[in-house]
Design an enzyme around this catalytic site. Structure first.
Site, PDB file in Angstrom:
ATOM      1  N   ASP A 104       0.698  -1.089   0.191  1.00 18.62           N
ATOM      2  CA  ASP A 104      -0.018   0.120   0.176  1.00 18.62           C
ATOM      3  C   ASP A 104       0.915   1.359  -0.039  1.00 18.62           C
ATOM      4  OD1 ASP A 104       1.037  -0.581   2.617  1.00 18.62           O
ATOM      5  OD2 ASP A 104      -0.984  -0.103   3.727  1.00 18.62           O
ATOM      6  N   ASP A 107       6.772   4.167   3.905  1.00 19.08           N
ATOM      7  CA  ASP A 107       6.657   5.206   4.842  1.00 19.08           C
ATOM      8  C   ASP A 107       8.170   5.281   5.301  1.00 19.08           C
ATOM      9  OD1 ASP A 107       6.183   6.967   6.670  1.00 19.08           O
ATOM     10  OD2 ASP A 107       5.675   5.531   8.481  1.00 19.08           O
ATOM     11  N   PHE A 156      -0.737  11.377   7.545  1.00 22.15           N
ATOM     12  CA  PHE A 156      -1.298  10.124   7.641  1.00 22.15           C
ATOM     13  C   PHE A 156      -2.474  10.008   6.814  1.00 22.15           C
ATOM     14  CE2 PHE A 156      -3.261   6.510   9.677  1.00 22.15           C
ATOM     15  CZ  PHE A 156      -2.332   5.597   9.713  1.00 22.15           C
ATOM     16  N   VAL A 157      -2.395   9.210   5.905  1.00 22.26           N
ATOM     17  CA  VAL A 157      -3.565   8.825   5.178  1.00 22.26           C
ATOM     18  C   VAL A 157      -4.552   7.478   5.302  1.00 22.26           C
ATOM     19  CG1 VAL A 157      -2.965  10.313   3.430  1.00 22.26           C
ATOM     20  CG2 VAL A 157      -2.061   7.925   3.318  1.00 22.26           C
TER      21      VAL A 157
HETATM   22  P1  IMP Z   1       7.132   1.420   6.882  1.00 16.89           P
HETATM   23  O1  IMP Z   1       7.841  -0.129   7.050  1.00 16.89           O
HETATM   24  O2  IMP Z   1       7.457   2.287   7.823  1.00 16.89           O
HETATM   25  O3  IMP Z   1       7.646   1.603   5.296  1.00 16.89           O
HETATM   26  O4  IMP Z   1       5.947   1.500   6.777  1.00 16.89           O
HETATM   27  C1  IMP Z   1       4.696   0.814   5.936  1.00 16.89           C
HETATM   28  C2  IMP Z   1       3.674   0.487   6.538  1.00 16.89           C
HETATM   29  O5  IMP Z   1       2.986   1.352   7.676  1.00 16.89           O
HETATM   30  C3  IMP Z   1       2.667   0.279   5.264  1.00 16.89           C
HETATM   31  O6  IMP Z   1       2.485  -1.096   5.024  1.00 16.89           O
HETATM   32  C4  IMP Z   1       1.307   0.735   6.142  1.00 16.89           C
HETATM   33  O7  IMP Z   1       0.527  -0.184   6.321  1.00 16.89           O
HETATM   34  C5  IMP Z   1       1.573   1.504   7.089  1.00 16.89           C
HETATM   35  N1  IMP Z   1       1.469   3.141   7.037  1.00 16.89           N
HETATM   36  C6  IMP Z   1       2.562   3.939   6.849  1.00 16.89           C
HETATM   37  N2  IMP Z   1       2.151   5.144   6.479  1.00 16.89           N
HETATM   38  C7  IMP Z   1       0.786   5.043   6.555  1.00 16.89           C
HETATM   39  C8  IMP Z   1      -0.454   6.070   6.489  1.00 16.89           C
HETATM   40  O8  IMP Z   1      -0.233   7.167   6.217  1.00 16.89           O
HETATM   41  N3  IMP Z   1      -1.513   5.433   6.657  1.00 16.89           N
HETATM   42  C9  IMP Z   1      -1.764   3.934   6.814  1.00 16.89           C
HETATM   43  N4  IMP Z   1      -0.985   3.258   7.012  1.00 16.89           N
HETATM   44  C10 IMP Z   1       0.450   3.739   6.835  1.00 16.89           C
HETATM   45 MG    MG Z   2       1.173  -2.374   4.830  1.00 15.85          MG
END
Ligand code: IMP
Ligand code: MG
Length: 183
Positions: A104, A107, A156-157
């Site tokens: 999805d 981040d 945050f979305v």
């Molecule tokens: P990362 O491991 O920090 O890159 O985070 C990725 C995961 O965090 C994604 O797979 C999402 O499930 C969740 N995530 C990150 N940002 C958002 C957001 O703005 N809304 C909802 N879920 C998010």
């Molecule tokens: Mg995810």
């Protein structure tokens, strides 16, 4: 938080359902071109990529399979804990397969980095990543992905599969939460 209160209030729409649909169609066509003559395995990352994976898989319209795996990096809060856990594994071997991971959002990059490490040990023929949203400014771990839907600012979305505290995955647009309403 009292769970009986339900979801927080929504803020403005950042990507409309029409914009999402157009972009997903384009990504599907790009994958269709790139994988012509092959039989890729799409892997949706639960739960956030559930909706995107289903739409992208159909948009690509290739002779392909679909599987899911679950990872979790959140403790129910709006910020990641930094630790990525496998919560559900694939139902099939990916050895020798052309695998397309469908996620999805990027981040910090930790989830993608974890998935790449984990899946590379299973010897796929190739491994590609397709993400709908990229929060470029939040990156902590350097990762490269092959297909990106939209670059978005650090907000945050929710919607189109993305949740806050389990809510809003079924929203058709991508929207921010109303910051004045957050606890
Ligand atoms: P990362 O491991 O920090 O890159 O985070 C990725 C995961 O965090 C994604 O797979 C999402 O499930 C969740 N995530 C990150 N940002 C958002 C957001 O703005 N809304 C909802 N879920 C998010
Ligand atoms: Mg995810």
């Amino acid at each position: 938080m009292d769970r009986r209160e339900g979801p927080g209030r929504l803020g403005r729409v950042v990507i409309t359902r029409q914009e999402v649909a157009t972009r997903v169609t384009d990504l599907g066509l790009a994958i269709r071109r790139d994988y012509a003559g092959r039989f890729p395995l799409f892997v949706g990352v639960l739960k956030g990529a559930l909706v995107f994976a289903a739409d992208l898989f159909r948009a690509a319209a290739l002779p392909s399979s679909l599987d899911f795996m679950g990872v979790s990096s959140y403790g129910g809060d709006a910020r990641p804990s930094g630790i990525v856990r496998l919560t559900a594994d694939l139902s099939m071997s990916i050895e020798g397969r052309d695998v397309i991971i469908v996620e999805d959002i990027i981040d910090t990059g930790r989830t993608i980095a974890y998935l790449r490490r984990n899946l590379a040990t299973r010897h796929p023929r190739s491994l590609a990543f397709c993400v709908l949203l990229d929060k470029v400014a939040r990156r902590e771990v350097e990762v490269t992905v092959d297909y990106v839907g939209f670059a978005i600012p650090d907000e945050f979305v929710v919607g189109y599969g993305l949740d806050h505290d389990g809510y809003y995955r079924n929203l058709r647009d991508v929207a921010v939460l109303d910051p004045s309403a957050s606890a």
